[in-house]
Design an enzyme around this catalytic site. Structure first.
Site, PDB file in Angstrom:
ATOM      1  N   HIS A  60      -6.880   2.000  -5.489  1.00  0.00           N
ATOM      2  CA  HIS A  60      -5.601   2.388  -5.166  1.00  0.00           C
ATOM      3  C   HIS A  60      -5.561   2.635  -3.741  1.00  0.00           C
ATOM      4  O   HIS A  60      -6.461   3.464  -2.962  1.00  0.00           O
ATOM      5  CB  HIS A  60      -5.632   3.974  -5.730  1.00  0.00           C
ATOM      6  CG  HIS A  60      -4.298   4.618  -5.671  1.00  0.00           C
ATOM      7  ND1 HIS A  60      -3.598   5.117  -4.407  1.00  0.00           N
ATOM      8  CD2 HIS A  60      -3.123   4.612  -6.657  1.00  0.00           C
ATOM      9  CE1 HIS A  60      -2.654   5.436  -4.571  1.00  0.00           C
ATOM     10  NE2 HIS A  60      -2.078   5.426  -5.860  1.00  0.00           N
ATOM     11  N   HIS A 111       0.450  -1.399  -4.183  1.00  0.00           N
ATOM     12  CA  HIS A 111      -0.426  -0.422  -3.812  1.00  0.00           C
ATOM     13  C   HIS A 111      -1.498  -0.063  -4.583  1.00  0.00           C
ATOM     14  O   HIS A 111      -2.429   0.846  -4.393  1.00  0.00           O
ATOM     15  CB  HIS A 111       0.589   0.802  -3.466  1.00  0.00           C
ATOM     16  CG  HIS A 111       0.634   1.902  -4.870  1.00  0.00           C
ATOM     17  ND1 HIS A 111       1.446   1.382  -5.814  1.00  0.00           N
ATOM     18  CD2 HIS A 111       0.078   2.986  -5.445  1.00  0.00           C
ATOM     19  CE1 HIS A 111       1.451   2.015  -6.704  1.00  0.00           C
ATOM     20  NE2 HIS A 111       0.541   3.008  -6.574  1.00  0.00           N
TER      21      HIS A 111
END
Length: 133
Positions: free
Chosen positions: A56, A41
């Site tokens: 992110h 992620h």
């Protein structure tokens, strides 16, 4: 302005938020992957010019424990602008009740006199995102 107080406050640094229309994360710089989170992620890069960049994918997506993410880049890997870092499944993120807005943050913002977004609207692969002075 994103729905995450840490990113919205710029506590981690200045950057840009992108609402993805695809499922692939590309390196915005030539540099080195300093960290590739096992969950896929997030990625931390250091550009050849010294910028430290956090990418992110989504908000609170660490809670998905890697489901819907495929990591392509590894820690300590050299990358060029446009290299694939990973892929993600927006439908899986939405099914988890989360937002896939992706932040690109210069975590060493204090090293620069200005970090200014230059991309807007639909952003294509290879487009410049930020101007660092």
């Amino acid at each position: 302005s994103v729905k995450d107080p840490v990113f919205a406050s710029e506590a981690m640094g200045k950057g840009i938020a992108i609402k993805p229309n695809g499922n692939t994360i590309y390196s915005p710089v030539d540099g080195t992957v300093q960290i590739a989170f096992e969950t896929g992620h997030a990625y931390g890069l250091k550009s050849d010019s010294g910028a430290e960049i956090l990418i992110h994918i989504g908000i609170d997506t660490v809670s998905m424990n890697g489901k819907g993410f495929t990591q392509k880049a590894k820690t300590d890997q050299k990358v060029k602008k446009g290299d694939v870092l990973g892929t993600f499944d927006s439908a899986a993120i939405a099914a988890a009740g989360l937002d896939d807005t992706t932040m690109v943050i210069v975590t060493n913002t204090a090293d620069y006199s200005a970090v200014t977004p230059v991309a807007e609207g639909v952003i294509t692969e290879g487009a410049n995102l930020l101007n660092l002075k």
